[in-house]
Scaffold this active site. Structure first.
Site, mmCIF file in Angstrom:
data_model
loop_
_atom_site.group_PDB
_atom_site.id
_atom_site.type_symbol
_atom_site.label_atom_id
_atom_site.label_comp_id
_atom_site.label_asym_id
_atom_site.label_seq_id
_atom_site.Cartn_x
_atom_site.Cartn_y
_atom_site.Cartn_z
ATOM 1 N N GLU A 1 -0.247 -9.431 -0.888
ATOM 2 C CA GLU A 1 -1.784 -9.800 -0.865
ATOM 3 C C GLU A 1 -2.527 -9.626 -2.227
ATOM 4 O OE1 GLU A 1 -1.990 -6.684 2.216
ATOM 5 O OE2 GLU A 1 -3.035 -8.167 3.339
ATOM 6 N N GLY B 1 0.904 -5.254 1.023
ATOM 7 C CA GLY B 1 -0.308 -5.171 -0.016
ATOM 8 C C GLY B 1 -0.054 -5.747 -1.327
ATOM 9 N N ALA C 1 0.808 -1.142 -0.038
ATOM 10 C CA ALA C 1 0.036 -0.062 -0.174
ATOM 11 C C ALA C 1 0.874 1.106 0.192
ATOM 12 C CB ALA C 1 -0.919 0.124 1.352
ATOM 13 N N GLU D 1 4.428 -5.750 7.186
ATOM 14 C CA GLU D 1 3.352 -4.835 7.934
ATOM 15 C C GLU D 1 3.806 -4.527 9.440
ATOM 16 O OE1 GLU D 1 2.418 -6.857 5.577
ATOM 17 O OE2 GLU D 1 0.804 -5.993 4.364
HETATM 18 N N1 T1G Z 1 4.619 3.429 0.182
HETATM 19 C C1 T1G Z 1 5.105 4.823 -0.121
HETATM 20 N N2 T1G Z 1 6.406 4.881 -0.494
HETATM 21 C C2 T1G Z 1 7.283 3.809 -0.589
HETATM 22 C C3 T1G Z 1 6.906 2.644 -0.136
HETATM 23 C C4 T1G Z 1 5.500 2.374 -0.106
HETATM 24 N N3 T1G Z 1 5.100 1.127 0.435
HETATM 25 N N4 T1G Z 1 8.021 1.687 -0.143
HETATM 26 C C5 T1G Z 1 9.019 2.599 -0.466
HETATM 27 N N5 T1G Z 1 8.654 4.030 -0.857
HETATM 28 C C6 T1G Z 1 9.415 4.973 -1.005
HETATM 29 C C7 T1G Z 1 10.500 5.289 0.016
HETATM 30 O O1 T1G Z 1 10.006 6.096 1.013
HETATM 31 C C8 T1G Z 1 11.507 5.909 -0.955
HETATM 32 O O2 T1G Z 1 11.143 7.231 -1.177
HETATM 33 C C9 T1G Z 1 11.164 5.434 -2.431
HETATM 34 O O3 T1G Z 1 10.090 4.619 -2.322
HETATM 35 C C10 T1G Z 1 12.384 4.237 -2.461
HETATM 36 O O4 T1G Z 1 12.240 3.382 -1.289
HETATM 37 C C11 T1G Z 1 -2.647 -3.277 3.239
HETATM 38 C C12 T1G Z 1 -0.937 -2.102 4.596
HETATM 39 C C13 T1G Z 1 10.186 -1.676 -1.717
HETATM 40 C C14 T1G Z 1 12.154 -3.067 -0.596
HETATM 41 O O5 T1G Z 1 6.528 -1.973 4.263
HETATM 42 O O6 T1G Z 1 10.640 -2.238 1.911
HETATM 43 O O7 T1G Z 1 0.860 -3.057 2.318
HETATM 44 O O8 T1G Z 1 12.992 8.554 -0.275
HETATM 45 O O9 T1G Z 1 14.699 3.918 -0.598
HETATM 46 O O10 T1G Z 1 15.984 0.646 -0.956
HETATM 47 O O11 T1G Z 1 -1.465 -5.106 4.338
HETATM 48 O O12 T1G Z 1 11.085 0.733 -0.177
HETATM 49 O O13 T1G Z 1 12.877 8.021 -2.548
HETATM 50 O O14 T1G Z 1 11.373 9.691 -1.697
HETATM 51 O O15 T1G Z 1 13.245 2.002 0.303
HETATM 52 O O16 T1G Z 1 15.052 -0.149 -3.369
HETATM 53 C C15 T1G Z 1 3.958 -2.538 3.161
HETATM 54 C C16 T1G Z 1 8.154 -0.689 2.134
HETATM 55 C C17 T1G Z 1 3.324 -1.491 3.158
HETATM 56 C C18 T1G Z 1 7.434 -2.145 1.890
HETATM 57 C C19 T1G Z 1 12.544 -0.871 -2.027
HETATM 58 N N6 T1G Z 1 5.194 -2.548 2.296
HETATM 59 N N7 T1G Z 1 9.256 -0.543 1.308
HETATM 60 O O17 T1G Z 1 13.930 -0.506 -1.154
HETATM 61 O O18 T1G Z 1 14.146 1.683 -2.169
HETATM 62 S S1 T1G Z 1 1.859 -1.215 4.140
HETATM 63 C C20 T1G Z 1 6.385 -2.081 2.911
HETATM 64 C C21 T1G Z 1 10.365 -1.439 1.026
HETATM 65 C C22 T1G Z 1 0.682 -2.498 3.656
HETATM 66 C C23 T1G Z 1 -1.198 -3.890 3.380
HETATM 67 C C24 T1G Z 1 -0.452 -2.959 4.159
HETATM 68 C C25 T1G Z 1 11.369 -0.673 0.129
HETATM 69 C C26 T1G Z 1 11.621 -1.612 -0.959
HETATM 70 P P1 T1G Z 1 12.042 8.488 -1.377
HETATM 71 P P2 T1G Z 1 13.434 2.793 -0.921
HETATM 72 P P3 T1G Z 1 15.006 0.451 -1.863
#
Ligand code: T1G
Length: 700
Positions: A107, A104, A63, A127
């Site tokens: 999912e 997500g 998400a 999450e």
């Molecule tokens: N939403 C918004 N922005 C995100 C994002 C996300 N999920 N993931 C990364 N970014 C932004 C990050 O802030 C950065 O921004 C840029 O993308 C590059 O990220 C319903 C509720 C995917 C492994 O927890 O683990 O789904 O600094 O530097 O090192 O059940 O990003 O460039 O402006 O980390 O290559 C669950 C979180 C969400 C994954 C890539 N998902 N992201 O790593 O790049 S909750 C996560 C990561 C959810 C559902 C629930 C990593 C990555 P900026 P980065 P990276």
């Protein structure tokens, strides 16, 4: 702006491609066109199958976290709506996964009948690390694909698995080294041609049977998993939701999962952990080190010193696949250091956290020497020798004599002045501090100490190397103790007086563990060894009545079985010791101190508040560029509880005005500098502007 969703055809197979850089998060502007496309394709009779793919570097990463707490997060179509749309298909749906399918994103993929992955793909439900639980069916569908026990571990840990493990577990149906899309289309077509019955994941029950019949075993596994998650709400909710799937109908368990998600996403802990998620990424954005500054290539690292720190630092690089040449003063010390590294890896193999192959590969990257000339081939050389300026300068002179031009020269010093070290060389632009935290192969924090003359590409090299070895980098300025240890000194300043005035070590430590720290300062001192602080105090001509007395009795802590606590043979569990109470009472008497009962709040005000105050001074001086950088230092270097978001984030929730008022009270009462409120802290408290806003990204 490219189209967020495009639909193409490969014959009778529709390919839906998502494109929402940088990580294909499920933002509202993606969800809407995706839902429309799915509904249209579902009813299009010319379409016999569907492949869901992503453009760019990764499949959907979850998400859109930036939408949380805004109306967009609640605007439909929601992620569950998209998954329901996929599950309403009567023709095969296949997710083609590359990069990371997280949260997500996974999912969404589980809403498809099948999943086909690239060999390098990774899968996870992280999450819980955001203080949440998978809120779009993850706790219900994952158990139906890989079994409740494996699902429980993956969900409560939040850690990803690779495509091999995913295939073995049944999370994906096929893995390909290349041509992922073509293979996914062929897979969909084969399923369509076969006309096999299509069972949505939510209707599959066979993998739940065993756990349904052994809820006791499941609950025991939950208890074991939650042991290390003390004080956090999300892990327990994750486990409860998976368990609900064993005892409730799917729809009811799904609705309950959504209810848990809504509770958690509005809670303080998730807000704090989401703050840390973005703070960690902000910390990597350093003034003057933009994406245009290329890091220097690092093919081999030299480590000088094979003791506790040197060995741990060498392991950090080996763990990241970086070849290491480690140097010691003589063969005996070198062999001892390398043997310790090998022993540590053997322990990991025995624990099952490292394969023998991985161990051998890492040891194969390690070379030992006693000759500085052998460091000439290294692109970065880091010293981890005795914390003594004269010795550091001597070592840097030897390094400089052999290092090629352009080699990065680094010090692992915890406190000392990097500028002074740099000035002792003829190449200060190549000098940087790389402060690892003990145990260096475990702790994620790396303080990158920026000297006045450190070149931007040297910082870029340090940042890139940190990421390569899985460390969390924070660039800090030069002062005694940089950010972490300088604030630790402020947090510790009152500990002796608290004991002399009436507190017991276990009382102080309990205030800390109740707050969420992994252990209190006295237990921590016993773990690290009281003799280290004793030696440092003597070098600085300082004293600490109680800690010095303990050391004079040879009570160095766990290593001697006695310190502030006593430790039964072989146990690491601290037991209060009446001998220590007697010693404290004696020392108080010698100083004419009337001991009194000390409340928990007073302990917090005299330890955590001075620590916040020092953080504000660090911000004021530009030693840290952001308040959130300080949060990242403390969460990753000292175990500050993640559910409280780090010291500076917590201070805002505690109330800056209250902190300033109590600091002024203690300053008036004791006259001690550590209580004198920092100007920036007073400004933020008086203006109601947060420390983060006052100092956002402003370096010195
Ligand atoms: N939403 C918004 N922005 C995100 C994002 C996300 N999920 N993931 C990364 N970014 C932004 C990050 O802030 C950065 O921004 C840029 O993308 C590059 O990220 C319903 C509720 C995917 C492994 O927890 O683990 O789904 O600094 O530097 O090192 O059940 O990003 O460039 O402006 O980390 O290559 C669950 C979180 C969400 C994954 C890539 N998902 N992201 O790593 O790049 S909750 C996560 C990561 C959810 C559902 C629930 C990593 C990555 P900026 P980065 P990276």
């Amino acid at each position: 702006m490219t189209e967020a969703v495009t639909v193409t055809r490969d014959g009778d197979i529709a390919i839906v491609t998502l494109d929402n850089p940088p990580v294909n998060a499920l933002s509202l502007h993606l969800r809407k066109p995706l839902h429309e496309a799915l509904m249209a394709l579902r009813d299009d009779e010319a379409v016999r199958g569907l492949v869901l793919a992503c453009a760019g570097r990764t499949f959907v990463s979850g998400a859109d976290i930036t939408e949380f707490g805004t109306p967009k997060a609640l605007e439909r179509p929601s992620l569950p709506d998209l998954i329901a749309a996929l599950e309403s298909f009567s023709k095969p749906t296949v997710a083609a996964i590359h990069g990371t399918a997280l949260g997500g994103g996974l999912e969404l993929a589980m809403g498809c009948h099948f999943r086909v992955a690239d060999a390098g793909a990774r899968f996870g439900l992280p999450e819980v690390k955001l203080g949440l639980l998978p809120g779009a069916g993850g706790t219900q569908r994952l158990p139906r694909l890989i079994g409740p026990m494996q699902a429980l571990t993956l969900i409560v840990s939040g850690n990803p698995i690779g495509s091999g493990d995913a295939l073995a577990a049944g999370l994906v149906e096929a893995v390909h080294d290349e041509a992922l899309l073509a293979n996914a289309v062929a897979f969909a077509r084969a399923k369509a041609d076969k006309g096999a019955a299509l069972v949505p994941v939510s209707r599959r029950e066979d993998k739940l049977a065993e756990a349904k019949n052994d809820l006791g075993g499941f609950d025991a596994a939950v208890a074991a998993l939650l042991k290390k998650k003390r004080g956090l709400d999300a892990p327990a909710r994750c486990a409860q939701s998976v368990r609900n799937g064993l005892v409730m109908p799917f729809e009811e368990a799904l609705a309950t999962e959504r209810q848990y998600f809504v509770e958690l996403v509005q809670g303080e802990q998730s807000r704090a952990q989401r703050h840390l998620f973005f703070a960690e990424r902000e910390a990597a954005k350093v003034d003057g080190v933009g994406k245009d500054v290329a890091p220097r290539a690092v093919k081999r690292v030299g480590v000088i010193g094979a003791g506790t720190m040197g060995g741990g630092i060498a392991m950090s690089f080996l763990n990241g696949g970086v070849p290491v040449t480690i140097l010691e003063v003589n063969r005996e010390a070198l062999d001892r250091g390398i043997a310790t590294i090998a022993k540590n890896y053997d322990i990991s193999v025995k624990r099952g956290s490292l394969t023998e192959g991985a161990r051998d590969k890492r040891l194969g990257l390690l070379t030992g020497t006693t000759d500085y000339a052998d460091l000439a081939e290294c692109d970065l050389i880091i010293e981890a020798v005795f914390e003594e300026m004269a010795i550091k300068k001597e070592v840097f002179a030897k390094i400089e004599a052999v290092a090629r031009p352009g080699t990065v020269l680094a010090s692992n010093t915890s406190y000392l002045d990097i500028d002074e070290i740099a000035a002792s060389t003829g190449r200060p632009q190549d000098v940087v501090g790389l402060h690892f935290f003990s145990p260096a192969n475990i702790m994620r924090l790396l303080e990158i100490v920026r000297g006045g003359k450190t070149a931007p590409d040297v910082l870029a090299t340090a940042l890139s190397l940190a990421r390569r070895i899985g460390k969390v980098p924070v660039v800090v300025g030069v002062c005694h103790g940089f950010v972490g240890n300088r604030m630790l000194a402020a947090r510790s300043a009152e500990l002796e007086d608290l004991l002399l005035e009436g507190a017991a070590p276990q009382q102080v430590d309990k205030v800390f563990t109740d707050f969420g720290w992994p252990m209190g300062p006295f237990a921590m001192g016993d773990l690290a060894g009281l003799d280290i602080g004793w030696r440092n105090r003597k070098a600085l001509g300082k004293t600490a009545a109680i800690a010095d007395a303990l050391c004079e009795q040879g009570r160095f802590g766990q290593k001697t079985g006695k310190g502030f606590y006593v430790y039964e043979a072989g146990s690491r569990t601290p037991t209060p010791d009446t001998e220590v109470d007697t010693l404290i009472t004696e020392k108080a008497g010698e100083r004419g101190i009337e001991r009194r009962d000390i409340a928990g709040d007073e302990i917090t005000e005299r330890t955590l508040y001075p620590m916040i105050n020092e953080g504000a001074k660090i911000l004021q001086e530009g030693i840290a560029a952001r308040a959130s950088d300080i949060d990242i230092v403390w969460v990753n270097g000292y175990g500050f509880p993640i559910g409280k978001g780090g010291p500076m984030y917590w201070a805002e929730s505690e109330g800056l005005a209250k902190i300033v008022e109590r600091l002024e009270f203690w300053h008036a009462r004791t006259g001690k500098e550590v209580f004198k409120p920092a100007a920036l802290l007073k400004e933020a408290a008086a203006s109601g502007i947060s420390l983060a806003a006052l100092r956002k990204g402003k370096a010195a």
